[in-house]
Write a protein that holds these residues in place. Structure first.
Motif, PDB file in Angstrom:
ATOM      1  N   ASP A   1      -6.986   0.039   1.774  1.00 13.79           N
ATOM      2  CA  ASP A   1      -5.553   0.250   1.638  1.00 13.79           C
ATOM      3  C   ASP A   1      -4.874   0.100   2.991  1.00 13.79           C
ATOM      4  O   ASP A   1      -5.377   0.592   3.998  1.00 13.79           O
ATOM      5  CB  ASP A   1      -5.310   1.649   1.079  1.00 13.79           C
ATOM      6  CG  ASP A   1      -4.022   1.767   0.304  1.00 13.79           C
ATOM      7  OD1 ASP A   1      -3.374   0.739   0.048  1.00 13.79           O
ATOM      8  OD2 ASP A   1      -3.658   2.905  -0.049  1.00 13.79           O
TER       9      ASP A   1
ATOM     10  N   ARG B   1       2.923  -1.373   0.930  1.00 16.84           N
ATOM     11  CA  ARG B   1       1.557  -0.929   0.692  1.00 16.84           C
ATOM     12  C   ARG B   1       0.776  -2.075   0.080  1.00 16.84           C
ATOM     13  O   ARG B   1       1.149  -2.610  -0.967  1.00 16.84           O
ATOM     14  CB  ARG B   1       1.537   0.269  -0.254  1.00 16.84           C
ATOM     15  CG  ARG B   1       0.148   0.822  -0.473  1.00 16.84           C
ATOM     16  CD  ARG B   1       0.188   2.013  -1.381  1.00 16.84           C
ATOM     17  NE  ARG B   1      -1.119   2.643  -1.454  1.00 16.84           N
ATOM     18  CZ  ARG B   1      -1.412   3.657  -2.243  1.00 16.84           C
ATOM     19  NH1 ARG B   1      -0.490   4.168  -3.023  1.00 16.84           N
ATOM     20  NH2 ARG B   1      -2.620   4.162  -2.254  1.00 16.84           N
TER      21      ARG B   1
ATOM     22  N   GLN C   1     -14.818   5.468  -4.532  1.00 17.96           N
ATOM     23  CA  GLN C   1     -14.784   6.481  -5.579  1.00 17.96           C
ATOM     24  C   GLN C   1     -15.828   6.129  -6.634  1.00 17.96           C
ATOM     25  O   GLN C   1     -16.531   5.127  -6.505  1.00 17.96           O
ATOM     26  CB  GLN C   1     -13.389   6.528  -6.220  1.00 17.96           C
ATOM     27  CG  GLN C   1     -12.300   6.883  -5.247  1.00 17.96           C
ATOM     28  CD  GLN C   1     -10.919   6.752  -5.859  1.00 17.96           C
ATOM     29  OE1 GLN C   1     -10.708   5.981  -6.791  1.00 17.96           O
ATOM     30  NE2 GLN C   1      -9.973   7.501  -5.321  1.00 17.96           N
TER      31      GLN C   1
ATOM     32  N   SER D   1      -0.939  10.847   6.597  1.00 18.41           N
ATOM     33  CA  SER D   1      -1.565  11.262   5.352  1.00 18.41           C
ATOM     34  C   SER D   1      -0.684  10.822   4.190  1.00 18.41           C
ATOM     35  O   SER D   1       0.501  11.148   4.128  1.00 18.41           O
ATOM     36  CB  SER D   1      -1.725  12.780   5.346  1.00 18.41           C
ATOM     37  OG  SER D   1      -2.290  13.209   4.133  1.00 18.41           O
ATOM     38  N   PHE D   2      -1.264  10.067   3.273  1.00 17.20           N
ATOM     39  CA  PHE D   2      -0.582   9.597   2.069  1.00 17.20           C
ATOM     40  C   PHE D   2      -1.628   9.565   0.955  1.00 17.20           C
ATOM     41  O   PHE D   2      -2.091   8.505   0.530  1.00 17.20           O
ATOM     42  CB  PHE D   2       0.026   8.208   2.322  1.00 17.20           C
ATOM     43  CG  PHE D   2       0.831   7.656   1.169  1.00 17.20           C
ATOM     44  CD1 PHE D   2       1.934   8.331   0.693  1.00 17.20           C
ATOM     45  CD2 PHE D   2       0.494   6.448   0.585  1.00 17.20           C
ATOM     46  CE1 PHE D   2       2.681   7.816  -0.360  1.00 17.20           C
ATOM     47  CE2 PHE D   2       1.237   5.923  -0.464  1.00 17.20           C
ATOM     48  CZ  PHE D   2       2.330   6.615  -0.936  1.00 17.20           C
ATOM     49  N   GLY D   3      -2.077  10.736   0.568  1.00 18.23           N
ATOM     50  CA  GLY D   3      -3.170  10.842  -0.404  1.00 18.23           C
ATOM     51  C   GLY D   3      -4.520  10.790   0.285  1.00 18.23           C
ATOM     52  O   GLY D   3      -5.459  11.457  -0.100  1.00 18.23           O
ATOM     53  N   ALA D   4      -4.634   9.987   1.308  1.00 18.34           N
ATOM     54  CA  ALA D   4      -5.832   9.881   2.148  1.00 18.34           C
ATOM     55  C   ALA D   4      -5.338   9.814   3.593  1.00 18.34           C
ATOM     56  O   ALA D   4      -4.153   9.686   3.847  1.00 18.34           O
ATOM     57  CB  ALA D   4      -6.613   8.623   1.793  1.00 18.34           C
ATOM     58  N   THR D   5      -6.240   9.880   4.531  1.00 19.08           N
ATOM     59  CA  THR D   5      -5.868   9.785   5.941  1.00 19.08           C
ATOM     60  C   THR D   5      -5.958   8.325   6.388  1.00 19.08           C
ATOM     61  O   THR D   5      -6.987   7.683   6.203  1.00 19.08           O
ATOM     62  CB  THR D   5      -6.792  10.657   6.816  1.00 19.08           C
ATOM     63  OG1 THR D   5      -6.669  12.011   6.378  1.00 19.08           O
ATOM     64  CG2 THR D   5      -6.409  10.567   8.278  1.00 19.08           C
ATOM     65  N   TYR D   6      -4.862   7.826   6.940  1.00 20.58           N
ATOM     66  CA  TYR D   6      -4.769   6.461   7.447  1.00 20.58           C
ATOM     67  C   TYR D   6      -4.747   6.494   8.962  1.00 20.58           C
ATOM     68  O   TYR D   6      -4.144   7.397   9.552  1.00 20.58           O
ATOM     69  CB  TYR D   6      -3.469   5.800   6.974  1.00 20.58           C
ATOM     70  CG  TYR D   6      -3.379   5.523   5.491  1.00 20.58           C
ATOM     71  CD1 TYR D   6      -3.403   4.223   5.023  1.00 20.58           C
ATOM     72  CD2 TYR D   6      -3.235   6.546   4.571  1.00 20.58           C
ATOM     73  CE1 TYR D   6      -3.292   3.946   3.669  1.00 20.58           C
ATOM     74  CE2 TYR D   6      -3.133   6.287   3.228  1.00 20.58           C
ATOM     75  CZ  TYR D   6      -3.167   4.984   2.772  1.00 20.58           C
ATOM     76  OH  TYR D   6      -3.052   4.712   1.449  1.00 20.58           O
TER      77      TYR D   6
ATOM     78  N   ARG E   1       7.802   9.679  -3.146  1.00 20.58           N
ATOM     79  CA  ARG E   1       6.694   9.429  -2.216  1.00 20.58           C
ATOM     80  C   ARG E   1       6.990  10.093  -0.877  1.00 20.58           C
ATOM     81  O   ARG E   1       8.105  10.006  -0.370  1.00 20.58           O
ATOM     82  CB  ARG E   1       6.506   7.935  -2.006  1.00 20.58           C
ATOM     83  CG  ARG E   1       6.128   7.174  -3.242  1.00 20.58           C
ATOM     84  CD  ARG E   1       6.036   5.689  -2.929  1.00 20.58           C
ATOM     85  NE  ARG E   1       5.736   4.925  -4.099  1.00 20.58           N
ATOM     86  CZ  ARG E   1       6.479   3.923  -4.552  1.00 20.58           C
ATOM     87  NH1 ARG E   1       7.556   3.550  -3.905  1.00 20.58           N
ATOM     88  NH2 ARG E   1       6.140   3.276  -5.636  1.00 20.58           N
TER      89      ARG E   1
ATOM     90  N   THR F   1      -2.957  -3.021  -1.292  1.00 24.41           N
ATOM     91  CA  THR F   1      -4.211  -2.415  -1.724  1.00 24.41           C
ATOM     92  C   THR F   1      -5.129  -3.502  -2.267  1.00 24.41           C
ATOM     93  O   THR F   1      -4.725  -4.310  -3.092  1.00 24.41           O
ATOM     94  CB  THR F   1      -3.959  -1.369  -2.820  1.00 24.41           C
ATOM     95  OG1 THR F   1      -3.013  -0.416  -2.342  1.00 24.41           O
ATOM     96  CG2 THR F   1      -5.238  -0.649  -3.193  1.00 24.41           C
TER      97      THR F   1
END
Length: 123
Positions: free
Chosen positions: A44, A62, A37, A114-119, A102, A64
């Motif tokens: 993550d 999680r 960003q 998908s959790f805000g972004a694609t994993y 969540r 990070t």
């Protein structure tokens, strides 16, 4: 006698095929993503483990790792770790945690989420 053997083999094959189709795909595993960003670079990881299969409860961890970017300078690696419990909704392929709201959305093949972004599932 030969027809009995053939019938027995067919029955065994059908039993094995039936057992394999009844197996539930597991969402447990390790999922990762990385992105950059304007103010940070992030790696993550979500680790999802079975907690109680009958009640469809899972433990989610999680992890990070991130580096802050300040005026073009990339800072040292910082780490953050959180854990929570969640329940899997098989109708919508959603892993839900109620305290903070969540929600993790799984693709039908369970190889990504998908959790805000694609994993992507790595293990």
């Amino acid at each position: 006698m030969k027809t009995l053997k053939v019938q027995l083999m067919i029955m065994i094959t059908l039993c094995v095929a039936g057992c394999e189709s009844a197996k539930e795909k597991s969402i447990a595993g390790i999922y990762t993503t990385a992105f950059k960003q304007e103010f940070s670079v992030v790696n993550d990881t979500l680790i999802i483990q079975d907690f109680n299969r009958q009640s469809k409860s899972y433990q989610v961890e999680r992890r990070t790792g991130f580096r802050r970017i300040d005026h073009g300078n990339v800072g040292p690696m910082e780490y953050k770790r959180t854990r929570w419990m969640a329940t899997f909704n098989t109708d919508g392929f959603i892993l839900q945690e109620t305290a903070f709201g969540r929600q993790i959305y799984f693709k039908p093949d369970f190889k990504s989420l998908s959790f805000g972004a694609t994993y992507q599932k790595v293990q």
